[in-house]
Structures are given as structure tokens and as C-alpha cells.
Design an enzyme around this catalytic site. Structure first.
Site, short mmCIF file in Angstrom:
data_model
loop_
_atom_site.label_atom_id
_atom_site.label_comp_id
_atom_site.label_asym_id
_atom_site.label_seq_id
_atom_site.Cartn_x
_atom_site.Cartn_y
_atom_site.Cartn_z
N GLU A 180 30.76 68.72 55.89
CA GLU A 180 29.80 69.82 55.78
C GLU A 180 28.56 69.33 55.00
O GLU A 180 28.45 68.15 54.70
CB GLU A 180 30.43 71.03 55.06
CG GLU A 180 30.86 70.75 53.63
CD GLU A 180 31.64 71.89 52.98
OE1 GLU A 180 31.91 72.91 53.61
OE2 GLU A 180 31.99 71.73 51.78
N ASP B 184 24.97 74.52 45.98
CA ASP B 184 24.35 74.11 47.26
C ASP B 184 22.81 74.10 47.19
O ASP B 184 22.15 74.68 48.07
CB ASP B 184 24.75 75.06 48.41
CG ASP B 184 26.24 75.33 48.49
OD1 ASP B 184 27.03 74.42 48.18
OD2 ASP B 184 26.61 76.45 48.88
#
Ligand code: FUB
Length: 333
Positions: free
Chosen positions: A221, A15
Site C-alpha cells: 500500500e 499518512d
């Protein structure tokens, strides 16, 4: 740089949120590790407990690990699972926004402060009031700061409507508008929301909202916002169809019109990214599970150049490269 580069082979990082501060590239990833928690649809196997910060003077140069910048044990309201984070800079201070479950196993968004981009960061005693779900991305636009957030399934967004916790999950039907990511202006002090979070609407070329059943295009997401040639580019993961897509709007709140795919599926279940301009070129930071031989919860961060067509569209990047295929199929020492 035409070929992707793994940024930190020594450890598993995912991420990656990249920003340029003081002329240097800083990267704020999640820190994956082998916690032994079994894999499930709730993402319990992503059981991360700290963050590191990284910096680079040059995209091909050395990647410096600044060490631990925040850990679960230092956060007064912590339950478990430090998921995706992002950092913003304002008036000489750096603000780290992070996803974490509280003691009731409900995801909230917290903030921690430092005088330096490389940390360490000191957490606030409580999560941001009115925050929920996961994956904060903070975007500065002419001195105003906006947070984009949300994630379905393990990210718990389906437990909310109109910013209220329902106490149960509730997905729209497949032919209804999809659950929206959220956008909210951040207050001057950077520690609170300045307003109620709003829905960020993603529509198709006819102005119709993308539906919940349109899993190749609907939001799952990993929100990210960047600006290119005066337009606002909102990019996100489609989760169970494993793509990074993008939609373009005229202002930070949208609506955003779906445009296409930034990154095709990588090796691994999750896909998550950031897009940043550095020294006149644009880059996609992302992760995959090639170095861990496909272990979903052990991801490695990468970077590759991102290019635009003359009309402002993004040239799609392939998530799997020849070398990746060889390593996964043939195994890795
Ligand atoms: O790293 C944990 C979670 O996996 C992130 O918050 C999601 O975006 C997915 O990448």
C-alpha cells in the site's frame, strides 16, 4: 535537519502527503483517533472521520493547523473510514483525493474541491467512476496528472482483477507476480479518470516481476511518486514486513526496477510516507506510534531530511531512533 521532527504533538495524524503550494509546505494527513473499534487485519481500527490540513513556511518553523477541511458527514456517498488522501493543484483550484468506504463497505476514491490549499474542500456527490481500493497519490508531470493507488488486505485490492470486482478475494500464489499498484491518467477536469487504470509493474534487476511471496519487496500500500534528475521514483509500503521501498522508471507508467529501502520499520504496524523537495532539500514525511506508546491506530507524523547518493540511489533512513526506543521501552507520561 538530520534528526527527525514530530510535526504535531497535539494530536494523532498519519499518512502525511506533503506538497509545496505557493512557496509553502502543505501537509495532508489522515486524522487518527481513539474510536474504540477493536484491532483486526482488515484495519477496522483505523476508523477516521475527518481530515485537517497543515502548513509550514520553513521546515523547522511553526506547523499551522488549518482545522477541519473535510468530514465523513459531508460526503454524500460515505460509509466509514477516511484513509489516506492527497491533494493536487491545477488552474487555481485544489483537488483533495481521498480513500473512503461506501455504504456497502467497499473502498472507493472520492474528490473534493477548494479554491485554497488549506481548504475547506467541497466533496463531489459520487466517488470517481471506476475507482476502487485506497491510498491515492496524485503526481503532476509536465501538466499531466497521474493517480497511483491500491492496497492489499484491508485496502481490498485483492478483490479485483482487470479493474473488475470479483466478489471475493484472490491472491496470486507466492511464486506468481505480485498484485500491482495501479496508475491512471486523470482527465483535464481533474474529476474523472481519462483511461482505465493500468498495472504498475515492479521488476527485479533481471526484469522479472517481484513475486507475491517476496514480502520484503512486493507492493502492499502507500503509493508515492516523485521525480529526481529526470527519473521517476515510485515508493511504497511492504505492509506486513513494514518497509518503505522504492523502484525507479523512465516514465510515469513504468515498468519500475526495484532499488532498495527508503525507510526501515518504524514503531507501529503501518508505515506510510511522502517525499518532497522544499527550498533545495529533499524530505521524507512519515509516521510512527512512539508518542502513543505503540498503539497501532494512534500515529504521529514526522519529517526528516532524505539524501541521495551520487548514482541517484536513496540513502536508507532508519525508522527507529535512539529516542524512540527509550520512549517506547521506558513508556511516556
Ligand atoms: O491510515 C489508514 C491506512 O493505514 C492507510 O490508508 C494505509 O496506507 C495505512 O497507513
Amino acid at each position: 535537519m538530520k534528526e527527525p521532527r514530530y510535526l504535531f504533538p497535539d494530536d494523532y495524524m498519519a499518512d502525511p502527503s506533503a506538497h509545496v503550494f505557493d512557496g509553502k509546505l502543505f501537509i495532508y494527513p489522515s486524522h487518527d483517533w481513539e474510536s474504540g473499534v477493536p484491532e483486526n487485519d482488515n484495519g477496522d481500527h483505523f476508523n477516521m472521520k475527518d481530515y485537517h490540513a497543515f502548513s509550514m513556511d520553513d521546515i523547522n518553523g511553526e506547523v499551522i493547523d488549518h482545522g477541519k477541511i473535510l468530514e465523513v458527514d459531508d460526503i454524500p456517498w460515505a460509509g466509514r473510514q477516511l484513509w489516506d488522501s492527497d491533494v493536487a493543484h491545477k488552474d487555481g483550484k485544489y483537488y483533495l483525493y481521498f480513500s473512503l468506504k461506501d455504504e456497502n463497505d467497499i473502498f472507493r476514491i472520492g474528490v473534493a474541491i477548494s479554491d485554497k490549499p488549506e481548504g475547506p474542500f467541497i466533496p463531489q456527490p459520487n466517488p470517481i467512476e471506476g475507482s476502487y481500493s485506497i491510498d491515492p497519490c496524485v503526481f503532476e508531470d509536465d501538466g499531466e496528472y497521474f493517480m497511483y493507488f491500491g492496497g492489499i488486505w484491508g485496502g481490498q485490492l485483492q478483490h479485483y482483477r482487470n479493474n473488475k470486482h470479483l466478489g471475493r478475494e484472490n491472491f496470486p500464489d507466492d511464486n506468481e507476480p505480485a498484485l500491482c499498484p495501479k496508475v491512471v491518467k486523470i482527465a483535464d477536469g481533474m474529476l474523472e479518470f481519462a483511461e482505465e487504470p493500468r498495472d504498475l509493474l515492479i521488476v527485479d534487476e533481471n526484469g522479472e516481476p517481484i513475486t507475491q511471496g517476496d514480502t520484503e519487496r512486493r507492493f502492499f500500500e502507500a503509493s508515492w511518486m516523485h521525480k529526481y534528475n529526470g527519473k521517476y521514483y515510485f515508493s511504497y509500503s511492504t505492509g506486513d514486513t513494514h518497509m518503505i521501498c522504492y523502484a525507479v522508471g523512465d516514465n510515469p507508467y513504468g515498468p519500475f526496477v526495484y532499488q532498495g529501502v527508503v525507510l526501515t520499520p518504524v514503531v507501529g504496524w503501518t508505515t506510510h510516507h511522502s517525499i518532497v523537495e522544499f527550498k533545495g532539500k529533499w524530505y521524507l514525511f512519515y509516521h510512527d506510534c512512539v508518542p502513543s506508546n505503540g498503539k497501532t491506530w494512534l500515529r504521529s507524523m514526522k519529517v526528516v531530511e532524505l539524501e541521495y547518493n551520487n548514482n541517484g540511489s536513496i540513502k536508507t533512513i532508519s525508522g527507529v531512533h535512539e529516542l524512540d526506543r527509550v520512549s517506547v521501552e521506558g513508556g511516556k507520561d
